[in-house]
Design a protein around this motif. Sequence first.
Motif, PDB file in Angstrom:
ATOM      1  N   GLN A 132       0.837  -1.090   0.060  1.00  0.00           N
ATOM      2  CA  GLN A 132      -0.010  -0.151  -0.060  1.00  0.00           C
ATOM      3  C   GLN A 132       0.760   1.135  -0.060  1.00  0.00           C
ATOM      4  N   GLU A 133       0.183   2.520  -0.242  1.00  0.00           N
ATOM      5  CA  GLU A 133       1.092   3.554  -0.459  1.00  0.00           C
ATOM      6  C   GLU A 133       1.418   3.813   0.934  1.00  0.00           C
ATOM      7  N   GLY A 134       2.676   4.431   1.301  1.00  0.00           N
ATOM      8  CA  GLY A 134       2.745   4.781   2.779  1.00  0.00           C
ATOM      9  C   GLY A 134       4.084   3.871   3.236  1.00  0.00           C
ATOM     10  N   LEU A 135       4.379   4.370   4.570  1.00  0.00           N
ATOM     11  CA  LEU A 135       5.585   3.605   5.226  1.00  0.00           C
ATOM     12  C   LEU A 135       5.570   2.362   5.324  1.00  0.00           C
ATOM     13  N   ILE A 136       6.611   1.689   5.222  1.00  0.00           N
ATOM     14  CA  ILE A 136       6.947   0.127   5.221  1.00  0.00           C
ATOM     15  C   ILE A 136       7.038   0.022   6.731  1.00  0.00           C
ATOM     16  N   ASP A 137       6.313  -1.127   7.385  1.00  0.00           N
ATOM     17  CA  ASP A 137       6.002  -1.269   8.860  1.00  0.00           C
ATOM     18  C   ASP A 137       6.875  -2.555   8.975  1.00  0.00           C
ATOM     19  N   ASN A 138       7.162  -2.970  10.216  1.00  0.00           N
ATOM     20  CA  ASN A 138       7.926  -4.320  10.542  1.00  0.00           C
ATOM     21  C   ASN A 138       6.925  -5.390  10.516  1.00  0.00           C
ATOM     22  N   ILE A 139       6.069  -5.364  10.130  1.00  0.00           N
ATOM     23  CA  ILE A 139       4.936  -6.692  10.027  1.00  0.00           C
ATOM     24  C   ILE A 139       5.188  -7.100   8.527  1.00  0.00           C
ATOM     25  N   ARG A 140       5.129  -6.386   7.570  1.00  0.00           N
ATOM     26  CA  ARG A 140       5.068  -6.623   6.354  1.00  0.00           C
ATOM     27  C   ARG A 140       6.654  -6.768   5.618  1.00  0.00           C
ATOM     28  N   GLY A 141       7.465  -5.815   6.403  1.00  0.00           N
ATOM     29  CA  GLY A 141       8.873  -5.800   5.809  1.00  0.00           C
ATOM     30  C   GLY A 141       9.202  -5.105   4.419  1.00  0.00           C
ATOM     31  N   PRO A 142      10.373  -5.022   4.081  1.00  0.00           N
ATOM     32  CA  PRO A 142      10.555  -4.563   2.621  1.00  0.00           C
ATOM     33  C   PRO A 142      10.962  -5.628   1.658  1.00  0.00           C
ATOM     34  N   ILE A 143      10.202  -6.828   1.687  1.00  0.00           N
ATOM     35  CA  ILE A 143      10.308  -7.718   0.808  1.00  0.00           C
ATOM     36  C   ILE A 143       9.661  -7.473  -0.293  1.00  0.00           C
ATOM     37  N   GLY A 144      10.698  -7.485  -1.427  1.00  0.00           N
ATOM     38  CA  GLY A 144      10.094  -7.361  -2.883  1.00  0.00           C
ATOM     39  C   GLY A 144      10.614  -6.176  -3.550  1.00  0.00           C
ATOM     40  N   ILE A 145      11.156  -5.085  -2.688  1.00  0.00           N
ATOM     41  CA  ILE A 145      11.700  -4.069  -3.244  1.00  0.00           C
ATOM     42  C   ILE A 145      13.137  -4.166  -3.851  1.00  0.00           C
ATOM     43  N   SER A 146      13.149  -3.732  -4.990  1.00  0.00           N
ATOM     44  CA  SER A 146      14.392  -3.794  -5.835  1.00  0.00           C
ATOM     45  C   SER A 146      15.233  -2.357  -5.945  1.00  0.00           C
ATOM     46  N   THR A 147      16.630  -2.882  -5.741  1.00  0.00           N
ATOM     47  CA  THR A 147      17.539  -1.758  -5.772  1.00  0.00           C
ATOM     48  C   THR A 147      17.070  -0.390  -6.796  1.00  0.00           C
ATOM     49  N   GLN A 148      16.944  -0.828  -7.919  1.00  0.00           N
ATOM     50  CA  GLN A 148      16.835   0.179  -8.968  1.00  0.00           C
ATOM     51  C   GLN A 148      15.474   0.978  -8.747  1.00  0.00           C
ATOM     52  N   THR A 149      14.663   0.865  -7.515  1.00  0.00           N
ATOM     53  CA  THR A 149      13.487   1.790  -7.276  1.00  0.00           C
ATOM     54  C   THR A 149      13.924   2.521  -6.010  1.00  0.00           C
ATOM     55  N   ILE A 150      15.083   2.406  -5.392  1.00  0.00           N
ATOM     56  CA  ILE A 150      15.426   2.893  -4.176  1.00  0.00           C
ATOM     57  C   ILE A 150      15.859   4.449  -4.667  1.00  0.00           C
TER      58      ILE A 150
END
Length: 293
Positions: A132-150
Amino acid sequence: MISVIIPTYNREKKLIRAIESILNQTYQDFEILVVDDGSTDRTRDLVEEIDDRRIKYLYQENQGACVARNYGIACSKGNYIAFQDSDDLWLPEKLEKQLRIFQSNENIDIVCCKTSCVRLDGTKIYPMKDFQEGLIDNIRGPIGISTQTIMIKKEVTKRVKFDPKVTRYQDLDFLLTAQKKFNIYCMNEYLVERFLNDDSITNHPERVYNMEQYFEKKYKDIFNEKGNYLSKFFSSALLDAGSQTDNKKERDKFFRKALELNPSFKMKMKYFMIKTHIYSIYILALKLKGKDY
């Protein structure tokens, strides 16, 4: 100014396309640091042929993408840093939209977007649908985020670097470390187009197992939590990697660890389908229906 860092190794045929997607951004106040990780092809010649003073070519002996990114960070001059891969594309408004998020909230330190994936056959998949749009929480975590999007504030790099010991999931490792100290925001927009290639778990299944072992030690505080997202992520990754190796001893090792990490009914069913060769048929059926897998 934004510093865009591109680590590359023998990608002369795809690198220029990636650079052009940066040059075509609607936001133009940037520098591009191409960090050549010991290429033996015409990478240097092709980069230096581009007539744009914002592009800087840096060379290092082959040490891996993590070292290359850290080298680029050390040489960067921007207040913000973005990372691009040498074989992927940015949509034209990526930098502008990410910068807008930073400007709207001073407490945000890292901004990520979503990435579509182009398969070898040209079809596309759109992962991260549950983000979802917004801050990443500690429950979902940053799984699936690729370097080229950062895209990050420069000050983040004073406390977080890419770990040279990580040979796979460098993006996840960087964000797991950063999340302990900084706020990560994920946009609900697909602003990067990633091209899937042959450098996958089908070629390097052992990296998945080795990295699970490394992550389990490095992030034992997360792994010790019941039902944590890292255990679920690596359980699935190990099952997929194990299914790609012909060595029965190695395959069984992968499967045992996968079920140890996540002994849920869903994972046991996936394990059963892999063992009985049903899983490949299941994946093929999803692909024919145009669904993600």
